[in-house]
Design an enzyme around this catalytic site. Structure first.
Site, mmCIF file in Angstrom:
data_model
loop_
_atom_site.group_PDB
_atom_site.id
_atom_site.type_symbol
_atom_site.label_atom_id
_atom_site.label_comp_id
_atom_site.label_asym_id
_atom_site.label_seq_id
_atom_site.Cartn_x
_atom_site.Cartn_y
_atom_site.Cartn_z
ATOM 1 N N PRO A 73 -1.234 -3.406 11.941
ATOM 2 C CA PRO A 73 -2.257 -3.077 12.930
ATOM 3 C C PRO A 73 -3.380 -2.287 12.282
ATOM 4 O O PRO A 73 -3.135 -1.288 11.618
ATOM 5 C CB PRO A 73 -1.494 -2.226 13.954
ATOM 6 C CG PRO A 73 -0.347 -1.637 13.180
ATOM 7 C CD PRO A 73 0.014 -2.656 12.146
ATOM 8 N N CYS A 122 -0.877 6.537 11.849
ATOM 9 C CA CYS A 122 -2.328 6.607 11.643
ATOM 10 C C CYS A 122 -2.725 7.962 11.064
ATOM 11 O O CYS A 122 -2.378 9.010 11.621
ATOM 12 C CB CYS A 122 -3.060 6.376 12.959
ATOM 13 S SG CYS A 122 -4.866 6.461 12.787
ATOM 14 N N GLY A 154 2.079 -0.932 2.235
ATOM 15 C CA GLY A 154 1.332 -0.106 1.294
ATOM 16 C C GLY A 154 1.151 -0.767 -0.057
ATOM 17 O O GLY A 154 2.137 -1.055 -0.736
#
Length: 333
Positions: free
Chosen positions: A16, A100, A201
């Site tokens: 996302p 986030c 990542g």
């Protein structure tokens, strides 16, 4: 890989990304083989349910399931209400954002800021799981900062709370997007819990995807920034995992065709005014690595209509025919 009752058709997940993973982008990535595409985060604040921005973010018309909607907030009751609101409107999976790193999110103690408060993490997860009949997943980071890496503890809490899959971005909140992803911690989490773990990542190539899957023993990998302007990365990774062979980079003509299709989807979804502005970054990403792309991107930002954008893109790619991409395209991914 399964999430609750849903069997994904691949172990490749679209991360996302606010302002990026809208419905046109999710559908495009799914068409290239992503098994799941998580929506942009939707605020849990009920006052925002009626906004056009929130409605667009919750728009999944025509998407292949399972539909996953990410919610963000810091209040257990409000997050539970947001989960129910979205589940009642077609969300098949609810994802909770505790990863986030953005200041505006962390300043209200949401996103990765929640990792500082494990009791609150537990209350949120339990409230959301209890509120809906669909699977609930969680996205986290390895911790708040390098002195407070608590991903293993949070993973234990998540599993005990009924979370059915866990995605981990291999950096702390303090790291932002700098430094190298911490795959050792993802591997430690995978060894500790029985629920599916998704590694995220620095996964920018098929070879890196295979390395991360092998090293962490994760059930899936999540691709974010590397898919910007390169939605075919899911096809490339799937092919490499199956055959050990690398597919060639799409040629200029194929990239042009794909960009045109994407632009028309954006214009139809957002309308003329917003569509032009949303398209600018995608045009920039698709054209990285082509000759004179920097000047083209600058000029593109001055155009105000869809017709002007399409004509400019047509001219640029006509002039680029016969050229190949430079390493800028790969390095920028």
């Amino acid at each position: 890989m399964k999430i609750g009752p849903y069997s994904l058709n691949s172990n490749l997940v679209v991360a996302p990304m606010a302002g990026v993973t809208d419905r046109p982008f999710r559908k495009l990535c799914r068409s290239f083989g992503a098994g799941l595409a998580v929506s942009e985060m939707v605020a849990s604040n009920s006052l925002l349910y009626g906004s056009e921005k929130t409605k667009r973010r919750a728009n999944h018309e025509g998407e292949v399931g399972p539909v996953s909607v990410q919610i963000v907030g810091a209040d257990p009751d409000m997050l539970a209400e947001a989960a129910k609101y979205n589940a009642d409107r077609g969300a098949q999976i609810i994802d909770i954002n505790m990863g986030c790193p953005a200041k505006k999110i962390c300043n209200v103690m949401a996103g990765s800021a929640l990792l500082q408060n494990e009791p609150l993490v537990a209350r949120i997860l339990e409230a959301v799981v209890k509120a809906v009949d669909v699977p609930v997943t969680l996205k986290i980071r390895t911790g708040w900062d390098k002195d407070n890496r608590n991903a293993v503890n949070v993973a234990r809490i998540a599993e005990a709370s009924g979370i059915q899959a866990l995605a981990i971005h291999g950096r702390t909140r303090a790291c932002g997007y700098s430094g190298d992803a911490e795959y050792d911690i993802i591997a430690a989490v995978k060894a500790e819990v029985g629920i599916p773990v998704i590694a995220n990542g620095d996964i920018t190539t098929p070879e890196k995807a295979k390395f991360v899957l092998d090293y962490t023993r994760a059930d899936a990998v999540m691709i974010g920034r590397a898919a910007q302007g390169r939605p075919w990365i899911f096809r490339d990774i799937a092919h490499y995992l199956k055959t050990g062979e690398l597919l060639p980079h799409p040629d200029v003509a194929e990239t042009h065709s794909l960009l045109n299709s994407h632009l028309h989807e954006l214009y139809a979804f957002y309308g003329e005014h917003t569509g032009v502005r949303m398209a600018r970054k995608h045009i920039a990403w698709y054209t990285r690595g082509l000759p004179d792309s920097a000047g083209f991107r600058h000029a593109m930002n001055q155009l105000l209509t869809t017709r002007e954008q399409l004509d400019s893109v047509e001219r640029f790619f006509a002039e680029s025919t016969g050229h190949t991409y430079t390493m800028e395209n790969e390095m920028a991914a």
